[in-house]
Design a protein around this motif. Sequence first.
Motif, short mmCIF file in Angstrom:
data_model
loop_
_atom_site.label_atom_id
_atom_site.label_comp_id
_atom_site.label_asym_id
_atom_site.label_seq_id
_atom_site.Cartn_x
_atom_site.Cartn_y
_atom_site.Cartn_z
N THR A 77 0.86 -1.18 0.00
CA THR A 77 0.00 0.00 0.00
C THR A 77 0.90 1.23 0.00
O THR A 77 1.67 1.45 0.95
N LEU A 78 0.84 2.02 -1.06
CA LEU A 78 1.68 3.20 -1.19
C LEU A 78 1.00 4.45 -0.66
O LEU A 78 1.64 5.32 -0.07
N THR A 79 -0.30 4.57 -0.91
CA THR A 79 -1.12 5.67 -0.40
C THR A 79 -2.50 5.10 -0.11
O THR A 79 -2.77 3.94 -0.41
N PRO A 80 -3.41 5.89 0.45
CA PRO A 80 -4.76 5.37 0.67
C PRO A 80 -5.48 4.92 -0.60
O PRO A 80 -6.42 4.14 -0.53
N THR A 81 -5.04 5.39 -1.76
CA THR A 81 -5.72 5.03 -3.01
C THR A 81 -4.83 4.30 -4.01
O THR A 81 -5.31 3.86 -5.06
N ILE A 82 -3.54 4.17 -3.75
CA ILE A 82 -2.59 3.58 -4.70
C ILE A 82 -1.86 2.41 -4.05
O ILE A 82 -1.34 2.52 -2.94
N LYS A 83 -1.83 1.29 -4.77
CA LYS A 83 -1.04 0.14 -4.36
C LYS A 83 0.08 -0.12 -5.36
O LYS A 83 -0.09 0.12 -6.56
N GLY A 84 1.19 -0.61 -4.84
CA GLY A 84 2.27 -1.06 -5.70
C GLY A 84 2.18 -2.56 -5.88
O GLY A 84 2.02 -3.31 -4.91
N PHE A 85 2.28 -3.01 -7.12
CA PHE A 85 2.24 -4.44 -7.45
C PHE A 85 3.54 -4.79 -8.17
O PHE A 85 3.91 -4.14 -9.14
N TRP A 86 4.21 -5.84 -7.67
CA TRP A 86 5.44 -6.31 -8.29
C TRP A 86 5.21 -7.67 -8.91
O TRP A 86 4.52 -8.53 -8.32
N PHE A 87 5.77 -7.88 -10.09
CA PHE A 87 5.55 -9.12 -10.84
C PHE A 87 6.88 -9.72 -11.27
O PHE A 87 7.80 -8.99 -11.67
N GLU A 88 6.95 -11.04 -11.22
CA GLU A 88 8.06 -11.78 -11.79
C GLU A 88 7.55 -12.52 -13.02
O GLU A 88 6.50 -13.16 -12.97
N LEU A 89 8.26 -12.39 -14.12
CA LEU A 89 7.87 -13.09 -15.34
C LEU A 89 8.29 -14.55 -15.25
O LEU A 89 9.38 -14.87 -14.74
N GLU A 90 7.45 -15.44 -15.73
CA GLU A 90 7.71 -16.86 -15.61
C GLU A 90 8.57 -17.37 -16.75
O GLU A 90 8.75 -16.70 -17.77
N ALA A 91 9.14 -18.56 -16.53
CA ALA A 91 9.97 -19.25 -17.52
C ALA A 91 11.22 -18.44 -17.89
O ALA A 91 11.72 -18.53 -19.01
N GLY A 92 11.68 -17.61 -16.93
CA GLY A 92 12.90 -16.85 -17.16
C GLY A 92 12.78 -15.75 -18.20
O GLY A 92 13.79 -15.25 -18.69
N ALA A 93 11.55 -15.36 -18.52
CA ALA A 93 11.35 -14.33 -19.55
C ALA A 93 11.79 -12.95 -19.05
O ALA A 93 11.80 -12.68 -17.84
N LYS A 94 12.14 -12.10 -19.96
CA LYS A 94 12.51 -10.72 -19.66
C LYS A 94 11.70 -9.78 -20.54
O LYS A 94 11.51 -10.04 -21.73
N LEU A 95 11.21 -8.71 -19.96
CA LEU A 95 10.50 -7.68 -20.72
C LEU A 95 11.48 -6.56 -21.04
O LEU A 95 11.95 -5.85 -20.15
N ASP A 96 11.78 -6.41 -22.31
CA ASP A 96 12.63 -5.32 -22.77
C ASP A 96 11.73 -4.11 -23.02
O ASP A 96 10.70 -4.23 -23.70
N PHE A 97 12.08 -2.95 -22.46
CA PHE A 97 11.26 -1.76 -22.66
C PHE A 97 12.10 -0.51 -22.45
O PHE A 97 13.19 -0.56 -21.86
N GLN A 98 11.58 0.60 -22.95
CA GLN A 98 12.16 1.91 -22.67
C GLN A 98 11.46 2.52 -21.47
O GLN A 98 10.22 2.43 -21.35
N ALA A 99 12.22 3.13 -20.59
CA ALA A 99 11.62 3.79 -19.43
C ALA A 99 10.57 4.78 -19.91
O ALA A 99 10.83 5.61 -20.78
#
Length: 352
Positions: A114-136
Motif C-alpha cells: 500500500t503506497l497511499t490510501p488510493t494507490i497500491k504497488g504491485f510487483w511481478f516476476e515473469l515466468e519461464a525466465g522471460a525478460k521484458l525489454d522496454f524503454q523507461a
Amino acid sequence: MSYQLTLEPIGECLEVEEGQSVLDACLRAGFYLPHACCHGLCATCKVQVLDGEVDHGEASSFALMDFERDEGKILACCATLQSDLVIEADIEEEPDARSIPVRDFQARVSRIETLTPTIKGFWFELEAGAKLDFQAGQYVNLHLPDGSASRAFSLANQPGQAELELNIRRVPGGQVTTYLHDQLQVGDRLTLSGPYGRFFVRESAGLPTLFIAGGSGLSSPRAMILDLLARGSRLPITLIYGARNRAELYYHEEFLALAEEYSAFTYLPVLSDEPAESGWNGARGLAHDAARAHFEGDFRGHKAYLCGPPAMIEACIATLMQGRLFEEDIYTEKFFSAADAQQVRSPLFRRL
C-alpha cells in the motif's frame, strides 16, 4: 488462416492472423502506429487502405465517418483483415525510439504494498525466465485472469530490473482496479503484454528535462528519472509532483535522497489540499502553478514530460506554452477509457 499486410511507404510485409487487428499486428512486429484510445473512438490510428478489404469492427461513426470509409480510411485499432491488405501509414521515426515488438508474458505477483490510501504497488516476476525489454516511460496491458478485461498501466521500475512494478490507483467502480486492489494476492498469476507507448526521454536533444506528474502518473517519470540517473546523465532533471495531501505523496523519501545524491536532480513536491495546521513546509497549490513559480514563467530550453489526470495535463500544457515552450518539446502519455475518448480534446495540444 492468415493474411499479408503490407505497410507503405516502407514496403514491409507482415503476417496477420484471422481476427487480429491491424494495430496489434504492427505493434507485435515492432512497427509503431500512432494510437491512443484503442476503442475505435479517438481516430488517432486512422490510416489509408490502398488495396484489400477489412471489417471495420467497432469503429464509431463519429471517429470514422461514412464518407471516410468510402474513401478507404480505417481505424487500425479495430479493423481486421478480410483479404491481403496494403495500407499507407505514418510510420514515425524518432532517433531515440527503440523498436521493441509487443509480446505476451505470464507473470506471478511477487509483492503488493500500500503506497497511499488510493494507490497500491504491485510487483511481478515473469515466468519461464522471460525478460521484458522496454524503454523507461512505456507501459503494459494487464489482463484479468478470466480474460474479461485488460487495462494499461505504466511501468514504475527502470529497465533491467528483475521485477516489474506497477503503481495502480483504485478507480471508484472500476472493474479492473477494484479486482486488483481487493482480490489479487501474492502468488497469483496473470497475463500482461507489452511494451506499449511512445513516452520516453528524447536524450538526443541534449536538453534539460522537466517532469510534471500527478497521482499515480508518477510511475513513468520515476522509471525515466531512475534510468537517466543510473546511466550517468549530467543534464538538469526536475520533477514536480502534485498530490492532494501528504498521505497521497508517495516515494517522497526516495526522491529526497536522490536529490541529495545527484546535484543535477531537483525534486519539488506540491500539495493542493493539505491542512494548514499539518506542519507541511513544502509547496502548496497545483503542479502547474508550482512549475511556473519555480521556473519564473520561462520554460525555454527544456523537454517537458507530463503524466497525470487529464485536467492537470491540460493546465500544464497551457502553462508551458505561456512560458514559451511549445508542442514539439512537450510529451504526454494519456490512457483513454471508452468514456475518456469521447471527450473533446484540447485545441492547445493536437498530439493528445
